[in-house]
Design an enzyme around this catalytic site. Structure first.
Site, short mmCIF file in Angstrom:
data_model
loop_
_atom_site.label_atom_id
_atom_site.label_comp_id
_atom_site.label_asym_id
_atom_site.label_seq_id
_atom_site.Cartn_x
_atom_site.Cartn_y
_atom_site.Cartn_z
CG ASP A 138 -1.99 1.10 1.09
OD1 ASP A 138 -2.27 1.51 -0.01
OD2 ASP A 138 -2.83 1.31 1.99
CB CYS A 192 -16.88 -6.42 -15.44
SG CYS A 192 -15.85 -6.00 -14.11
CB CYS A 195 -22.09 -6.34 -14.34
SG CYS A 195 -22.57 -5.89 -12.72
CB CYS A 198 -19.75 -1.07 -8.91
SG CYS A 198 -19.04 -1.48 -10.56
CB CYS A 202 -20.86 5.15 -6.78
SG CYS A 202 -19.92 6.28 -5.99
CB CYS A 218 -14.22 7.90 -3.75
SG CYS A 218 -14.19 6.40 -2.95
CB CYS A 245 -17.38 4.07 0.93
SG CYS A 245 -19.00 3.85 -0.12
CB CYS A 248 -18.31 0.05 -5.60
SG CYS A 248 -16.54 0.12 -4.80
CB CYS A 252 -19.12 -6.58 -6.62
SG CYS A 252 -18.23 -7.53 -8.05
C1 B12 Z 1 -5.02 6.07 -3.83
C2 B12 Z 1 -5.71 4.81 -3.39
C3 B12 Z 1 -6.99 4.93 -3.09
C4 B12 Z 1 -7.90 6.15 -3.40
C5 B12 Z 1 -7.95 6.06 -4.66
C6 B12 Z 1 -8.70 4.98 -5.15
C7 B12 Z 1 -8.50 4.41 -6.87
N1 B12 Z 1 -9.56 3.93 -7.41
O1 B12 Z 1 -7.52 4.92 -7.66
C8 B12 Z 1 -9.01 6.10 -2.43
C9 B12 Z 1 -8.64 6.83 -1.21
C10 B12 Z 1 -10.36 6.61 -3.01
C11 B12 Z 1 -9.02 4.59 -2.31
C12 B12 Z 1 -10.30 3.92 -1.85
C13 B12 Z 1 -10.29 2.51 -1.38
N2 B12 Z 1 -9.27 1.67 -1.48
CO1 B12 Z 1 -7.45 2.26 -1.90
N3 B12 Z 1 -5.51 2.59 -2.56
C14 B12 Z 1 -5.03 3.54 -3.21
C15 B12 Z 1 -3.57 3.03 -3.48
C16 B12 Z 1 -2.63 3.50 -2.42
C17 B12 Z 1 -3.38 3.78 -4.98
C18 B12 Z 1 -4.28 3.23 -6.03
C19 B12 Z 1 -4.06 3.84 -7.37
O2 B12 Z 1 -2.65 3.65 -8.08
N4 B12 Z 1 -4.90 4.60 -7.88
C20 B12 Z 1 -4.39 5.32 -9.29
C21 B12 Z 1 -5.43 4.88 -10.26
C22 B12 Z 1 -5.21 5.31 -11.51
O3 B12 Z 1 -5.01 3.17 -10.07
P1 B12 Z 1 -5.78 2.11 -10.00
O4 B12 Z 1 -7.17 2.31 -9.57
O5 B12 Z 1 -4.95 0.99 -9.41
O6 B12 Z 1 -6.10 2.00 -11.78
C23 B12 Z 1 -5.40 1.48 -12.66
C24 B12 Z 1 -6.19 0.60 -13.31
O7 B12 Z 1 -7.61 0.92 -12.99
C25 B12 Z 1 -5.99 1.15 -14.84
N5 B12 Z 1 -7.05 0.29 -16.00
C26 B12 Z 1 -7.04 -1.17 -15.90
N6 B12 Z 1 -8.19 -1.38 -16.75
C27 B12 Z 1 -8.48 -0.35 -17.14
C28 B12 Z 1 -9.66 0.17 -18.16
C29 B12 Z 1 -9.90 1.17 -18.64
C30 B12 Z 1 -10.81 1.41 -19.53
C31 B12 Z 1 -9.17 2.23 -17.77
C32 B12 Z 1 -9.62 3.61 -18.14
C33 B12 Z 1 -8.25 2.26 -16.96
C34 B12 Z 1 -8.04 0.77 -16.71
O8 B12 Z 1 -5.53 2.05 -14.96
C35 B12 Z 1 -4.91 2.57 -13.59
C36 B12 Z 1 -3.58 2.54 -14.03
O9 B12 Z 1 -2.97 1.61 -14.27
C37 B12 Z 1 -3.57 1.70 -3.44
C38 B12 Z 1 -2.21 1.01 -2.97
C39 B12 Z 1 -1.21 0.91 -4.07
N7 B12 Z 1 -0.15 1.40 -4.02
O10 B12 Z 1 -1.75 0.41 -5.33
C40 B12 Z 1 -4.69 1.34 -2.62
C41 B12 Z 1 -5.94 0.01 -2.80
C42 B12 Z 1 -6.02 0.22 -4.17
N8 B12 Z 1 -6.97 0.58 -1.81
C43 B12 Z 1 -7.53 -0.60 -1.74
C44 B12 Z 1 -8.91 -0.74 -0.70
C45 B12 Z 1 -9.14 -1.87 -0.04
C46 B12 Z 1 -9.48 0.57 -0.89
C47 B12 Z 1 -11.02 0.62 -0.39
C48 B12 Z 1 -11.86 -0.73 -0.65
C49 B12 Z 1 -11.21 1.14 0.89
C50 B12 Z 1 -12.35 1.39 1.60
N9 B12 Z 1 -13.09 0.45 1.92
O11 B12 Z 1 -12.69 2.48 1.69
C51 B12 Z 1 -11.73 1.90 -1.32
C52 B12 Z 1 -12.08 1.37 -2.66
C53 B12 Z 1 -12.54 2.30 -3.48
C54 B12 Z 1 -12.46 2.04 -5.05
N10 B12 Z 1 -13.28 1.58 -5.88
O12 B12 Z 1 -11.09 2.18 -5.62
C55 B12 Z 1 -6.78 -1.96 -1.88
C56 B12 Z 1 -7.68 -2.72 -3.05
C57 B12 Z 1 -7.61 -4.17 -2.92
C58 B12 Z 1 -8.13 -4.71 -4.09
N11 B12 Z 1 -8.81 -6.03 -4.08
O13 B12 Z 1 -8.37 -4.25 -5.24
C59 B12 Z 1 -5.15 -1.41 -2.27
C60 B12 Z 1 -4.69 -2.20 -3.64
C61 B12 Z 1 -4.38 -1.17 -1.01
C62 B12 Z 1 -3.86 -2.72 -0.87
N12 B12 Z 1 -2.91 -2.92 -0.60
O14 B12 Z 1 -4.73 -3.63 -0.59
N13 B12 Z 1 -7.77 3.90 -2.45
S1 SF4 Z 2 -20.40 -4.72 -9.77
FE1 SF4 Z 2 -18.52 -6.02 -9.94
S2 SF4 Z 2 -19.07 -7.38 -11.81
FE2 SF4 Z 2 -20.48 -5.56 -11.91
S3 SF4 Z 2 -19.12 -4.08 -13.26
FE3 SF4 Z 2 -18.77 -3.74 -10.85
S4 SF4 Z 2 -16.91 -4.80 -10.40
FE4 SF4 Z 2 -17.86 -5.76 -12.39
#
Ligand code: B12
Ligand code: SF4
Length: 350
Positions: A138, A192, A195, A198, A202, A218, A245, A248, A252
């Site tokens: 993380d 997915c 569907c 999520c 939200c 968020c 929160c 989402c 799922c």
């Molecule tokens: C910043 C962060 C947050 C932020 C931003 C979340 C976000 N979605 O980016 C906030 C504070 C909102 C947050 C919330 C949560 N978080 Co958080 N967070 C992080 C952190 C530190 C970085 C994530 C990151 O790099 N975000 C930047 C975005 C751009 O990256 P990404 O979502 O990973 O996206 C990549 C892919 O989605 C990709 N992508 C893939 N396919 C596709 C397709 C398309 C079409 C597009 C456009 C993009 C795309 O593009 C991105 C860049 O490569 C990580 C730990 C880490 N170092 O990775 C934990 C982490 C993601 N969080 C985690 C958790 C548990 C949560 C929460 C559930 C906590 C809670 N209950 O409140 C929520 C979930 C919210 C959500 N739906 O994401 C876990 C997720 C575990 C898992 N099973 O996925 C992590 C991995 C921590 C851990 N070590 O376990 N988080």
């Molecule tokens: S609710 Fe789950 S299966 Fe449906 S779009 Fe979201 S992540 Fe995918």
């Protein structure tokens, strides 16, 4: 090192990892070029809000070899944390109780996972001799979900969570960066389909499109990362969510495959899965510090904790208990808390 059977070592690593409490382990290389653009556009759109650390070190984030020189493989692990099988919204419908997101109800996961990764590294060292490694969970500039997806631990769903066909998404991720030339695993397909549950559920419409979350909207960001006043437009939608929160994930369909954890650390403390908002709001600062020691909640500090609960109390039923608890916040030393308390009291005026 030349006489090591890396295929055998990779299999052993997965067995050792399971014995250390990780449900699944997979290995990937360090080429994240496929995700580079998505991260850049996310930052470019300022979806990271005030999380300045997300705007920094993105060269390193997209290239593990720059973060830890010599890294050529990443051993990705996941650890389940769900304590209940049922993915119920019922606590969210009890307005006088607090909804604390599931991941934060027990002890902070960072220490536990880092320690287990360290133990895994020591086990590898016994067989492979001294090797280069670093454990992450993380905190560092690591694109954890992208690495996990590449390794085949699951796919990134429309809610941006890493999802697994056998386990849903209630798990943490961790990584061991290494210089060992281990064989890599294959990614899995995405499931997915059409569907969008999520995105539709939200409460604050934080998903701007599939796989893209505007963190500024968020509730997890608003309650955990934001250190200032929470914009009024989100306060009613926050309901009783006081820390993070889960909506989402609760919605799922893949979470019907939720696997329960047996880690003691993840057991809810202080009734964090069933507690009145007024009780939490009336904690003094020293009670807050004592009761959240070793918990992720402590990191937001007392003022943000009370700010969040004040909003939830504003959304609670208008009882004498709620109003008198809120009034105790009117003389808070924090102007931010006072402003949220005033807002909350206004919600009970009509
Ligand atoms: C910043 C962060 C947050 C932020 C931003 C979340 C976000 N979605 O980016 C906030 C504070 C909102 C947050 C919330 C949560 N978080 Co958080 N967070 C992080 C952190 C530190 C970085 C994530 C990151 O790099 N975000 C930047 C975005 C751009 O990256 P990404 O979502 O990973 O996206 C990549 C892919 O989605 C990709 N992508 C893939 N396919 C596709 C397709 C398309 C079409 C597009 C456009 C993009 C795309 O593009 C991105 C860049 O490569 C990580 C730990 C880490 N170092 O990775 C934990 C982490 C993601 N969080 C985690 C958790 C548990 C949560 C929460 C559930 C906590 C809670 N209950 O409140 C929520 C979930 C919210 C959500 N739906 O994401 C876990 C997720 C575990 C898992 N099973 O996925 C992590 C991995 C921590 C851990 N070590 O376990 N988080
Ligand atoms: S609710 Fe789950 S299966 Fe449906 S779009 Fe979201 S992540 Fe995918």
């Amino acid at each position: 090192m030349s006489d090591i059977d890396f295929t055998r070592l990779a299999e052993d690593i997965k067995d050792w990892s399971k014995n250390l409490g990780f449900q699944e382990t997979a290995i990937t290389d360090v080429d994240l070029s496929e995700y580079d653009q998505q991260l850049r556009s996310w930052i470019g759109n300022k979806y990271h809000g005030d999380m300045d650390y997300m705007g920094r070190n993105n060269e390193k984030r997209c290239d593990p070899g720059q973060l830890v020189p010599g890294t050529i493989r990443v051993i990705c692990v996941r650890m389940d944390y769900a304590m209940e099988k049922e993915n119920s919204f019922s606590l969210l419908q009890e307005p006088n109780k607090a909804y604390i997101s599931r991941y934060a109800r027990g002890r902070d996961y960072h220490k536990l996972i880092r320690k287990r990764l360290q133990q895994l590294a020591e086990k590898i060292e016994q067989v492979a001799g001294k090797f280069g490694y670093r454990a992450f969970v993380d905190s560092a500039p690591v694109l954890e979900r992208a690495l996990a997806e590449k390794s085949g631990l699951g796919w990134i769903g429309k809610n941006t969570m890493l999802l697994n066909k056998e386990a849903g998404s209630w798990f943490f991720l961790g990584e061991l960066f290494t210089d060992l030339p281990l064989p890599v695993d294959e990614p899995v397909s995405h499931h997915c389909g059409s569907c969008t549950a999520c995105m539709d559920v939200c409460p604050t419409n934080a998903f701007v499109e599939s796989n893209v979350l505007d963190a500024r909207r968020c509730i997890s960001y608003l309650t955990i990362e934001l250190r200032e006043s929470i914009p009024e437009e989100f306060r009613i939608a926050m309901g009783n969510r006081v820390f993070g929160c889960d909506d989402c994930q609760l919605i799922c369909p893949w979470n019907k495959f939720t696997q329960l954890t047996d880690e003691d650390d993840f057991k809810p403390r202080h009734n964090f899965n069933d507690i009145e908002l007024t009780k939490l709001f009336l904690w003094s600062e020293s009670e807050f510090l004592n009761r959240t020691a070793g918990s992720a909640i402590r990191r937001i500090g007392y003022a943000c904790w009370r700010r969040n609960i004040a909003i939830a109390l504003g959304n609670a039923e208008s009882t004498g208990e709620v109003i008198s608890a809120l009034r105790t916040g009117l003389d808070s030393p924090s102007a931010m808390v006072r402003e949220h308390v005033e807002w909350a009291l206004r919600q009970h005026q009509d």
